[in-house]
Design a protein around this motif. Structure first.
Motif, PDB file in Angstrom:
ATOM      1  N   TYR A 190      11.156  -2.483  -9.345  1.00 22.14           N
ATOM      2  CA  TYR A 190      11.469  -3.406  -8.260  1.00 22.14           C
ATOM      3  C   TYR A 190      12.844  -3.005  -7.714  1.00 22.14           C
ATOM      4  CZ  TYR A 190      10.844  -7.821  -5.767  1.00 22.14           C
ATOM      5  OH  TYR A 190      10.638  -8.777  -4.794  1.00 22.14           O
ATOM      6  N   ASP A 214       6.382  -0.707 -13.306  1.00 21.10           N
ATOM      7  CA  ASP A 214       6.768  -0.341 -11.949  1.00 21.10           C
ATOM      8  C   ASP A 214       8.261  -0.554 -11.823  1.00 21.10           C
ATOM      9  OD1 ASP A 214       6.588   0.378  -9.195  1.00 21.10           O
ATOM     10  OD2 ASP A 214       4.577  -0.496  -9.108  1.00 21.10           O
ATOM     11  N   SER A 256      12.310   6.833  -6.564  1.00 23.01           N
ATOM     12  CA  SER A 256      10.877   7.092  -6.392  1.00 23.01           C
ATOM     13  C   SER A 256      10.302   7.805  -7.609  1.00 23.01           C
ATOM     14  CB  SER A 256      10.661   7.938  -5.133  1.00 23.01           C
ATOM     15  OG  SER A 256       9.302   8.247  -4.955  1.00 23.01           O
ATOM     16  N   ARG A 298       5.137   3.689 -13.505  1.00 21.02           N
ATOM     17  CA  ARG A 298       3.738   3.347 -13.217  1.00 21.02           C
ATOM     18  C   ARG A 298       2.787   4.068 -14.167  1.00 21.02           C
ATOM     19  NH1 ARG A 298       5.717   3.158  -7.776  1.00 21.02           N
ATOM     20  NH2 ARG A 298       5.231   5.352  -7.469  1.00 21.02           N
ATOM     21  N   GLN A 300       5.204 -10.349  -8.096  1.00 27.32           N
ATOM     22  CA  GLN A 300       4.256  -9.429  -7.477  1.00 27.32           C
ATOM     23  C   GLN A 300       4.793  -8.004  -7.562  1.00 27.32           C
ATOM     24  OE1 GLN A 300       3.248 -10.450  -3.462  1.00 27.32           O
ATOM     25  NE2 GLN A 300       1.822  -8.729  -3.191  1.00 27.32           N
ATOM     26  N   ARG A 301       3.920  -7.088  -7.890  1.00 28.19           N
ATOM     27  CA  ARG A 301       4.352  -5.684  -7.963  1.00 28.19           C
ATOM     28  C   ARG A 301       4.746  -5.181  -6.573  1.00 28.19           C
ATOM     29  NH1 ARG A 301       2.796  -2.416 -12.480  1.00 28.19           N
ATOM     30  NH2 ARG A 301       1.790  -3.666 -14.102  1.00 28.19           N
ATOM     31  N   PRO A 302       5.643  -4.199  -6.510  1.00 25.96           N
ATOM     32  CA  PRO A 302       6.051  -3.664  -5.213  1.00 25.96           C
ATOM     33  C   PRO A 302       4.871  -3.072  -4.459  1.00 25.96           C
ATOM     34  CG  PRO A 302       7.518  -2.910  -6.957  1.00 25.96           C
ATOM     35  CD  PRO A 302       6.352  -3.563  -7.634  1.00 25.96           C
ATOM     36  N   MET A 303       4.987  -3.084  -3.138  1.00 29.28           N
ATOM     37  CA  MET A 303       3.971  -2.456  -2.303  1.00 29.28           C
ATOM     38  C   MET A 303       4.059  -0.943  -2.492  1.00 29.28           C
ATOM     39  SD  MET A 303       4.490  -4.753   1.143  1.00 29.28           S
ATOM     40  CE  MET A 303       3.188  -3.884   2.025  1.00 29.28           C
ATOM     41  N   ALA A 304       3.100  -0.221  -1.884  1.00 26.93           N
ATOM     42  CA  ALA A 304       3.091   1.244  -1.985  1.00 26.93           C
ATOM     43  C   ALA A 304       4.449   1.791  -1.552  1.00 26.93           C
ATOM     44  CB  ALA A 304       1.976   1.819  -1.124  1.00 26.93           C
ATOM     45  N   VAL A 336       7.499   3.704   0.110  1.00 24.58           N
ATOM     46  CA  VAL A 336       7.722   4.315   1.417  1.00 24.58           C
ATOM     47  C   VAL A 336       8.212   5.752   1.205  1.00 24.58           C
ATOM     48  CG1 VAL A 336       9.058   4.183   3.554  1.00 24.58           C
ATOM     49  CG2 VAL A 336       8.305   2.079   2.401  1.00 24.58           C
TER      50      VAL A 336
END
Length: 436
Positions: free
Chosen positions: A83, A81, A69, A76, A186-190, A192
């Motif tokens: 993956y 980012d 994280s 970012r 596609q970039r990772p989602m927000a 977790v």
């Protein structure tokens, strides 16, 4: 863009002093490639061990997630980012590489059997994988032995290094710009939020990684290194390093070194700066000494590979019997129910917090092997599951060493529990802390 270069983060979850990443960035720019940072480490996946428990416990999972994280956040900030792949097989990595139009994969070299198997699994699909040795203090090619091979005994290794006056290379600066993210991915989602077990914030813990200052990120690692040096702790390290508990008795670098959010060379460079400003002594030397031990375990595994995972380890005694595994005795050891108070207290701390002092690790390992007659490989596997600072080279090397099938010239180490208790917990404070 002509294609994509994948940078494979393994146990180097950082931007500072990452030569493989620096090389990947330079290559991407030179060849007009997009750069896709990917984190995948299949031996850390939650699969079963041969001993009946999950390969990776909740503490190790949470600490690595903190490290990832923190890395994603730093990436970012540079317009990229991270993956993260969770599949314990190579299938998802291969599918991602195809989707990205990857021309090659670049990452750090980890010369341990399973990690080498990861590389082969990717190469078997036709992917080009280029790896760079970068997790040690010293480079194998700089060592004063032919082909980078080293003596199996640490003392001979250390003396050879010091006679040659070898010094660690200066750490590489972190990048300030990154090539673009590939348009086809596609970039990772927000992200977790990382959920940490309750023991991660226990005030009794020597490494409460649930608290901000102790989490697994690169920024926390570098902040801790700066605080440790500013407080002058290196000068007292040799005197305090055998304590059983506390947040100042040791450097506590090992969890960050294990996931790679701190590099050994960065730590050593900071220590040399400290010595230049405030003086060197036995304490600062002993930190160098410990980092050399870490290097030695890496280089020994590089030489012997899978032999270090066999029942007889590096022993050449064909008559040596394989250790026996008693599941009932082993479970009691894991749970801290052996009836040996110091051992039980330590094993409960380990399970609750994911951390244990070096002195206690040696004590409980010796107890399992020599007092309880257990299989050293099962103990090594339990440490792998529990420790937030698990490192395959040091873990396997230390367990084999104590069992007498590693690099100990004296044939193993058995600790006298009564003496260890008198020497390190004479007032019973540690035992009361964890046994109630």
């Amino acid at each position: 863009m002509a294609g994509t270069l994948i940078y494979w983060f393994r146990n180097d979850l950082r931007l500072h002093d990452n030569p493989a990443l620096t090389g990947a960035i330079e290559r991407s720019r030179r060849e007009g490639l997009a750069l896709l940072p990917v984190a995948w480490h299949s031996p850390s996946a939650p699969v079963q061990t041969d001993w009946g428990f999950e390969r990776v416990g909740s503490h190790r999972q949470a600490f690595r997630q903190q490290a990832q994280s923190g890395l994603a956040e730093r990436l970012r900030m540079l317009g990229s980012d991270l993956y993260v792949l969770h599949d314990p097989t190579a299938e998802s990595f291969i599918a991602l590489a195809r989707r990205a139009g990857a021309v090659a994969v670049v990452g750090e070299a980890i010369e341990a059997p399973e990690e080498q198997g990861e590389v082969r699994a990717l190469q078997a699909t036709g992917l080009r994988v280029d790896t760079c040795w970068q997790s040690s203090l010293l480079s194998p090619e700089d060592l004063p032995w032919p082909s980078g091979r080293v003596p199996d005994v640490f003392t001979a290794f250390r003396q050879g290094v010091e006679r040659a006056n070898l010094q660690a290379p200066h750490p590489v600066l972190a990048p300030i710009q990154l090539p673009p993210w590939p348009a086809s991915v596609q970039r990772p989602m927000a992200p977790v939020p990382v959920v940490v077990p309750a023991g991660a914030t226990d005030e009794r813990s020597s490494f409460p990684y649930g608290l901000p200052a102790w989490q697994g990120s690169e920024s926390a690692a570098l902040d801790h290194l700066a605080r440790y040096l500013a407080a002058g702790r290196p000068h007292t390290y040799k005197v305090t390093r055998n304590a059983l508990t506390g947040r100042d008795f040791a450097s506590h670098w090992s969890p960050w070194l294990a996931v790679g959010t701190l590099s050994a060379r960065q730590a050593m460079a900071a220590l040399r700066t400290f010595e230049a400003a405030r003086g060197a002594n036995d304490g600062t030397y002993w930190l160098w000494f410990e980092l050399l031990w870490r290097d030695h375990f890496r280089l020994v595994m590089r030489q012997h590979g899978v032999r270090l995972f066999g029942a007889r380890g590096l022993s050449r005694d064909a008559a040596r019997s394989a250790p026996r595994h008693n599941p009932t005795v082993f479970d009691r050891w894991c749970e801290g129910r052996t009836g040996l108070p110091l051992v039980d207290a330590a094993m409960r701390e380990l399970r609750h917090t994911g951390y244990l002092s070096n002195r206690l690790r040696q004590i409980v390992a010796s107890a399992l092997i020599h007092d309880l007659g257990g299989d050293w490989r099962a103990g090594a596997a339990w440490f792998e599951a529990q420790l937030i600072d698990f490192d395959v080279h040091s873990n396997q090397g230390n367990w084999a060493y104590i069992a007498g099938v590693g690099t100990d010239p004296r044939g193993g180490r058995q600790f006298n529990l009564d003496k260890q208790t008198r020497d390190h917990d004479a007032d019973g404070r540690y035992r009361r802390r964890w046994l109630g």
